[in-house]
Design an enzyme around this catalytic site. Structure first.
Site, PDB file in Angstrom:
ATOM      1  N   ARG A  51       0.774  -1.219  -0.071  1.00  0.00           N
ATOM      2  CA  ARG A  51       0.210   0.060   0.055  1.00  0.00           C
ATOM      3  C   ARG A  51       0.950   1.110   0.199  1.00  0.00           C
ATOM      4  O   ARG A  51       0.505   2.079  -0.515  1.00  0.00           O
ATOM      5  CB  ARG A  51      -1.038   0.052   1.164  1.00  0.00           C
ATOM      6  CG  ARG A  51      -1.609   1.261   1.399  1.00  0.00           C
ATOM      7  CD  ARG A  51      -3.111   1.062   2.038  1.00  0.00           C
ATOM      8  NE  ARG A  51      -3.282   0.085   3.233  1.00  0.00           N
ATOM      9  CZ  ARG A  51      -2.540   0.799   4.300  1.00  0.00           C
ATOM     10  NH1 ARG A  51      -1.836   1.645   4.675  1.00  0.00           N
ATOM     11  NH2 ARG A  51      -2.597  -0.290   5.187  1.00  0.00           N
ATOM     12  N   TYR A 103     -14.999  18.716 -15.472  1.00  0.00           N
ATOM     13  CA  TYR A 103     -15.324  17.331 -15.492  1.00  0.00           C
ATOM     14  C   TYR A 103     -16.455  17.244 -14.335  1.00  0.00           C
ATOM     15  O   TYR A 103     -16.369  17.700 -13.268  1.00  0.00           O
ATOM     16  CB  TYR A 103     -14.138  16.733 -14.872  1.00  0.00           C
ATOM     17  CG  TYR A 103     -14.276  15.013 -14.667  1.00  0.00           C
ATOM     18  CD1 TYR A 103     -14.881  14.209 -15.978  1.00  0.00           C
ATOM     19  CD2 TYR A 103     -14.566  14.586 -13.502  1.00  0.00           C
ATOM     20  CE1 TYR A 103     -15.027  13.107 -15.830  1.00  0.00           C
ATOM     21  CE2 TYR A 103     -14.668  13.071 -13.494  1.00  0.00           C
ATOM     22  CZ  TYR A 103     -14.910  12.310 -14.445  1.00  0.00           C
ATOM     23  OH  TYR A 103     -15.266  11.132 -14.498  1.00  0.00           O
ATOM     24  N   ASP A 175      -6.142  20.540 -13.450  1.00  0.00           N
ATOM     25  CA  ASP A 175      -6.326  19.266 -14.108  1.00  0.00           C
ATOM     26  C   ASP A 175      -6.105  19.257 -15.502  1.00  0.00           C
ATOM     27  O   ASP A 175      -6.749  19.927 -16.387  1.00  0.00           O
ATOM     28  CB  ASP A 175      -8.041  18.973 -13.858  1.00  0.00           C
ATOM     29  CG  ASP A 175      -8.227  17.708 -14.489  1.00  0.00           C
ATOM     30  OD1 ASP A 175      -7.673  17.098 -15.497  1.00  0.00           O
ATOM     31  OD2 ASP A 175      -9.535  17.030 -14.028  1.00  0.00           O
ATOM     32  N   LYS A 200      -6.922   8.411 -19.485  1.00  0.00           N
ATOM     33  CA  LYS A 200      -7.564   9.177 -20.447  1.00  0.00           C
ATOM     34  C   LYS A 200      -6.401   9.081 -21.403  1.00  0.00           C
ATOM     35  O   LYS A 200      -5.812   8.001 -21.917  1.00  0.00           O
ATOM     36  CB  LYS A 200      -7.965  10.592 -20.208  1.00  0.00           C
ATOM     37  CG  LYS A 200      -9.144  10.572 -19.066  1.00  0.00           C
ATOM     38  CD  LYS A 200     -10.298   9.941 -19.736  1.00  0.00           C
ATOM     39  CE  LYS A 200     -11.384   9.814 -18.295  1.00  0.00           C
ATOM     40  NZ  LYS A 200     -11.687  11.116 -17.663  1.00  0.00           N
TER      41      LYS A 200
HETATM   42  C1  LIG Z   1     -12.126  11.249 -16.522  1.00  0.00           C
HETATM   43  C2  LIG Z   1     -11.737  12.390 -15.945  1.00  0.00           C
HETATM   44  C3  LIG Z   1     -11.628  12.582 -14.283  1.00  0.00           C
HETATM   45  C4  LIG Z   1     -11.912  11.596 -13.468  1.00  0.00           C
HETATM   46  O1  LIG Z   1     -11.076  10.502 -13.706  1.00  0.00           O
HETATM   47  P1  LIG Z   1     -11.245   9.158 -13.323  1.00  0.00           P
HETATM   48  O2  LIG Z   1     -10.048   8.370 -13.781  1.00  0.00           O
HETATM   49  O3  LIG Z   1     -12.391   8.514 -14.191  1.00  0.00           O
HETATM   50  O4  LIG Z   1     -11.406   8.729 -12.030  1.00  0.00           O
HETATM   51  C5  LIG Z   1     -11.107  13.877 -14.016  1.00  0.00           C
HETATM   52  N1  LIG Z   1     -10.761  15.012 -14.896  1.00  0.00           N
HETATM   53  C6  LIG Z   1     -11.151  14.836 -15.949  1.00  0.00           C
HETATM   54  C7  LIG Z   1     -10.779  16.016 -16.856  1.00  0.00           C
HETATM   55  C8  LIG Z   1     -11.564  13.869 -16.496  1.00  0.00           C
HETATM   56  O5  LIG Z   1     -11.777  13.823 -17.887  1.00  0.00           O
END
Ligand SMILES: *Cc1c(COP(=O)(O)O)cnc(C)c1O
Length: 394
Positions: A51, A103, A175, A200
Site C-alpha cells: 500500500r 469534469y 487538471d 485518458k
Molecule cells: C475522467 C476525468 C476525471 C476523473 O478521472 P477517473 O480516472 O475517471 O476517476 C477527472 N478529470 C477529467 C478532466 C477527466 O476527464
C-alpha cells in the site's frame, strides 16, 4: 546526455525505468506482491508493504514526474481519487474556486461529497481573470483549473490566474487531463499541483483507470504520500504497468489526435447542419490566441452543436455513427462520441448546466488516432442522414 535532460519523446519511453537488474528485462516487471521480506526487523531493500510502495508504481511515478517536469508524482487508483486527495487538504469553512465547465465528477465531489463537510465551492466562468479574482475570499484555499475545459474547450490563462492566486496564498491545481504534458505543462506556468485522470490520454488505450498528482512542492508531496498511505487509493501493479506502456507512445498519439481533431473541426465548421464548433485550434475560438501561447498543440477533443436545437436531433445523430463509439470517457486510440447533457455531465443540475452553456444539442467528440478519412466519412453519413447503422464489429 543523461535521461533526465532528455527531450519529451525520450523521457516518455525511458524515464523512471531501467532494465531489471536481476534479469535485464527491458520493461519493469509487474511486482504482484503485497509485502516484502525483511532480513531483520526494519531491514529491507526499500519496500515494506505494497500500500505504501511498489516498484512498478515507483517506475510509473518516475515516468509521469519527468513528463510534467515535476520533482514528484504520486499515482492514485483513479483520477477522482487523485482529486479527492488534493481536496482532503481542505478544512471545514475553506472555500474552493473552480470553473463552471469542468469534469462532472469533480463538481460532484466538491458539491455533494465535500459540501456536507463544510467545504464551500464556487463554479465560475474563468475567461476573465478579474472575475475570478472577484470571487476570492479570505477563506479561499484552492483554485481548481481545468483547461481546455470539459466539454466546451474554453481556454483558461494558467500563468495569469496562478500569479493572482499565489499573491493571496491560494494553492493552484490544474487538471491537465485534456491537454496532457505533451501539449501543456502547468507547473512551468506557475501552478502548484497538476492532476490527471491517467485513464485518458496518458493510458491512451481505454483499458485502465488511474490518476496522478504531480508537484515540485515538498510539503504537498509529503501530505499526499501520507494521505495515500492512510486512505489507501493506490493503483495496482498491473495498472501501473499498463500506464507505463501507454506513456511510451504519448507523443506519437498526441500528434495524431491533434492532426485528426484539427481536420474534423474544420470539416464541422463548414457543415450546414452544424451550428457552433468548439475547438481551440479554430481561429473563431475565443481562446485561440491564448491556447496558441499556452499549449504546443490544440488537443484531440472537439465539441459542437447541431443547427437543430432539439435534444432529439442530437440523440438521433449519436446513435448513428459507425466508427465513433457512443461512450463516456476520452483520450483513447479509438474515437468516441458523447452527449454531455445525458451522459458525462448529467450530475450537474439542468439550470446550472444550461447556464454554463452545456445545451441539449451539444455533442462531444474524443477524436482517436484512426485514419481521419474514415472518421470524416462517418460524420458525413450521420450528418447527412442521422439514422442507426450497424457498426463494423456487428
Ligand atoms: C475522467 C476525468 C476525471 C476523473 O478521472 P477517473 O480516472 O475517471 O476517476 C477527472 N478529470 C477529467 C478532466 C477527466 O476527464
Amino acid at each position: 546526455m543523461s535521461k533526465n535532460e532528455a527531450r519529451f519523446g525520450t523521457l516518455a519511453v525511458h524515464a523512471g525505468q531501467q532494465p531489471d537488474p536481476t534479469t535485464g528485462a527491458v520493461m519493469p516487471p509487474i511486482y504482484q506482491t503485497s509485502t516484502y521480506a525483511q532480513s531483520a526487523p526494519g531491514e529491507h531493500q526499500g519496500h515494506e508493504y505494497a500500500r505504501v510502495t511498489n516498484p512498478t508504481r515507483d517506475a510509473l511515478e518516475g515516468n509521469l514526474a519527468a513528463l510534467e517536469g515535476a520533482r514528484e508524482a504520486i499515482a492514485f487508483s483513479s483520477g477522482v481519487a487523485a482529486t479527492d486527495a488534493v481536496l482532503r487538504s481542505l478544512r471545514p469553512g475553506d472555500h474552493v474556486v473552480a470553473s463552471n465547465d469542468l469534469y462532472g465528477g469533480t463538481y460532484r465531489l466538491m458539491r455533494e461529497v465535500l459540501g456536507p463537510f463544510g467545504i464551500q465551492s464556487d463554479f465560475i466562468d474563468m475567461a476573465d481573470p478579474d472575475r475570478v479574482e472577484a470571487v476570492f475570499r479570505p477563506e479561499t484555499k484552492l483554485l481548481w483549473l481545468e483547461t481546455p475545459t470539459n466539454p466546451l474547450l474554453r481556454v483558461v490563462d494558467i500563468a495569469e490566474l496562478s500569479r493572482r492566486a499565489k499573491a493571496r496564498g491560494i494553492t493552484v491545481a490544474v487538471d491537465n487531463t485534456f491537454a496532457t504534458p505533451y501539449l501543456q505543462r502547468p507547473l512551468e506556468l506557475g501552478a502548484d499541483l497538476v492532476v490527471h485522470s491517467t485513464t485518458k490520454y496518458l493510458g491512451g488505450h481505454s483499458d485502465v483507470i488511474g490518476g496522478v498528482v504531480c508537484t515540485n512542492n515538498e510539503s504537498w508531496n509529503e501530505k499526499l504520500r501520507f494521505l495515500i498511505k492512510s486512505a489507501g487509493a493506490v493503483p495496482g501493479p498491473m495498472d501501473c504497468f499498463l500506464l507505463l506502456r501507454g506513456t511510451k507512445t504519448l507523443h506519437l498519439r498526441m500528434q495524431r489526435h491533434c492532426e485528426n481533431a484539427g481536420r474534423i473541426a474544420d470539416y464541422l465548421e463548414a457543415h450546414p447542419a452544424v451550428g457552433r464548433v468548439y475547438y481551440p485550434g479554430l481561429a473563431s475560438h475565443p481562446g485561440h490566441e491564448l491556447a496558441a501561447r499556452q499549449m504546443s498543440g490544440f488537443g484531440g477533443m472537439v465539441s459542437f452543436q447541431l443547427s437543430d436545437p432539439s435534444m432529439q436531433a442530437a440523440l438521433k445523430l449519436l446513435s448513428g455513427t459507425r466508427v465513433f463509439l457512443l461512450a463516456e470517457s476520452l483520450g483513447g486510440v479509438e474515437s468516441l462520441i458523447n452527449h454531455p447533457a445525458t451522459m458525462t455531465h448529467a450530475s450537474i443540475p439542468k439550470d446550472e448546466r444550461i447556464a454554463a452553456g452545456l445545451e441539449d444539442n451539444l455533442i462531444r467528440l474524443s477524436v482517436g488516432v484512426e485514419d481521419c478519412d474514415d472518421l470524416l466519412e462517418d460524420l458525413e453519413q450521420v450528418l447527412a442522414s442521422p439514422t442507426r447503422r450497424k457498426g463494423y464489429g456487428t
